[in-house]
Scaffold this active site. Sequence first.
Site, short mmCIF file in Angstrom:
data_model
loop_
_atom_site.label_atom_id
_atom_site.label_comp_id
_atom_site.label_asym_id
_atom_site.label_seq_id
_atom_site.Cartn_x
_atom_site.Cartn_y
_atom_site.Cartn_z
N ASN A 186 0.85 -1.19 0.00
CA ASN A 186 0.00 0.00 0.00
C ASN A 186 0.88 1.25 0.00
OD1 ASN A 186 0.42 0.90 2.86
ND2 ASN A 186 -0.44 -1.12 3.26
N ASP B 55 -4.78 -5.69 4.88
CA ASP B 55 -5.88 -6.47 5.42
C ASP B 55 -5.91 -7.90 4.88
OD1 ASP B 55 -6.91 -4.53 7.12
OD2 ASP B 55 -8.06 -3.56 5.51
N PRO C 53 -4.34 -11.21 10.30
CA PRO C 53 -4.77 -10.97 11.69
C PRO C 53 -4.83 -9.48 11.96
CG PRO C 53 -2.47 -11.73 11.60
CD PRO C 53 -3.04 -11.86 10.21
N ASP C 54 -5.75 -9.05 12.81
CA ASP C 54 -5.79 -7.66 13.24
C ASP C 54 -4.84 -7.53 14.44
OD1 ASP C 54 -6.40 -5.17 14.51
OD2 ASP C 54 -8.21 -5.08 13.28
N LYS D 163 -14.12 2.19 15.54
CA LYS D 163 -12.89 1.39 15.70
C LYS D 163 -12.36 1.46 17.11
CE LYS D 163 -11.39 1.51 11.18
NZ LYS D 163 -10.68 2.19 10.12
N LYS E 48 -12.18 -2.12 18.74
CA LYS E 48 -10.85 -2.68 18.97
C LYS E 48 -10.39 -2.48 20.42
CE LYS E 48 -9.25 -2.21 14.21
NZ LYS E 48 -8.09 -2.39 13.34
#
Length: 404
Positions: free
Chosen positions: A209, A278, A304-305, A336, A340
């Site tokens: 990215n 992601d 994985p986050d 978020k 999270k």
Amino acid sequence: MPLERVRILLGVCGGIAAYKAAELVRRLRDAGADVRVVMTENAMRFVGATTFQALSGNPVRSSLWDESAEAAMGHIELARWAEQILIAPASADFMARVVHGRANDLLSTLVLATAAPVSIAPAMNQQMWANTATQDNVSLLRNRGIRVIPPASGSQACGEVGEGRMPEAEALVSALADSCAPRVLDGIRVMVSAGPTYEDIDPVRFIGNRSSGRMGFAVAIAAAQAGAKVTLVSGPVSLPTPPGVERVNVRSARQMRDAVLRISVDSDIFISAAAVGDYRVQASSAIKLKKTGAPLVLELVQNPDILAEVAASQEPPFLVGFAAETNDVERYARDKLERKNLDMIAANQVGPELGFEGSENALLLLWQGGSEDLGRGDKKMLARTLIERVATRYRLKAEKGFKA
Ligand code: C5P
């Protein structure tokens, strides 16, 4: 803001770059500083004192022998008044005089008489800068604790090209702010993640990215300047390791996850500025894929986050996430923050010249029950303010015994 109410004495020497010092005064004042300008006699051949008087809002001084000025504020008082001295532009002659401890005008006398940190931004013709005499003087000044901010490279007013240009006002303000940063994170262990992740398709191709890593690196620098012990987990970027920061290089999201989880147990604060991919290719090829003429289908699986995993760990550090959004910034970011389980989130709108690749960003900070818009600005400046706010909320949480 690190320069808020800081008393800065700006010394201006004779050189064509003196005109840039006018912009510098404005930027310093915008950053909240209280500015007084002292000019050498030669500086006044380039720019009028009235310009600096109007911009600084204070009388300009240039002579040791100005009785009315000495009555208002004597030169020793002026030297004591200054919390920071910045000489920009500094001429070759001025540096030579400081090297020899001369006190033959007001500015050189002030440098001799002050206990404040002195920074010098030399600007001159590239040959004069490269001359051994000048370079030896620069080394001597540095050895004595004077900070010399190196000139930039480029075309010069004399028509030559090379090193010797005074850095832009913004860079000088930023350099000065570095040395004024309050040590709000003294001894605190901070982990910062930065940059993109690369997910390999085959040995020569990857999915990445546009993150440059600049925001995360600026956060790591600001944390280190605030006295923190910083570990920077970085994806593939072309940025130098900041001084005093321990760097761990990773490539893929899974490598970043492993590094972050390992370091997290020894961290008090984790600031997750990385743009983690992601998705990754389910089965990357060990050999280079060949064109077949048919469409190529890549099966992607979710990564994985990392931040959510750290949040779910037994004793998570104080957690700060980033949320890059193209629309509905606040709504998505607050979602978020809650989903999270974060202590704070820094939301930014990504768009032309903002966010990922540029040097500017615009941040909105959100936490449980509060928010602050830091507005748009240089990433380094924003990083410093972010660190100050993180330190405040971290301390509040620590006082409550981390139960919140
Ligand atoms: O969900 P989103 O990617 O927008 O969340 C952004 C925040 O989560 C950032 O702080 C980023 O570093 C972190 N993140 C993560 N692992 C992922 C994706 C995002 O730690 N797989």
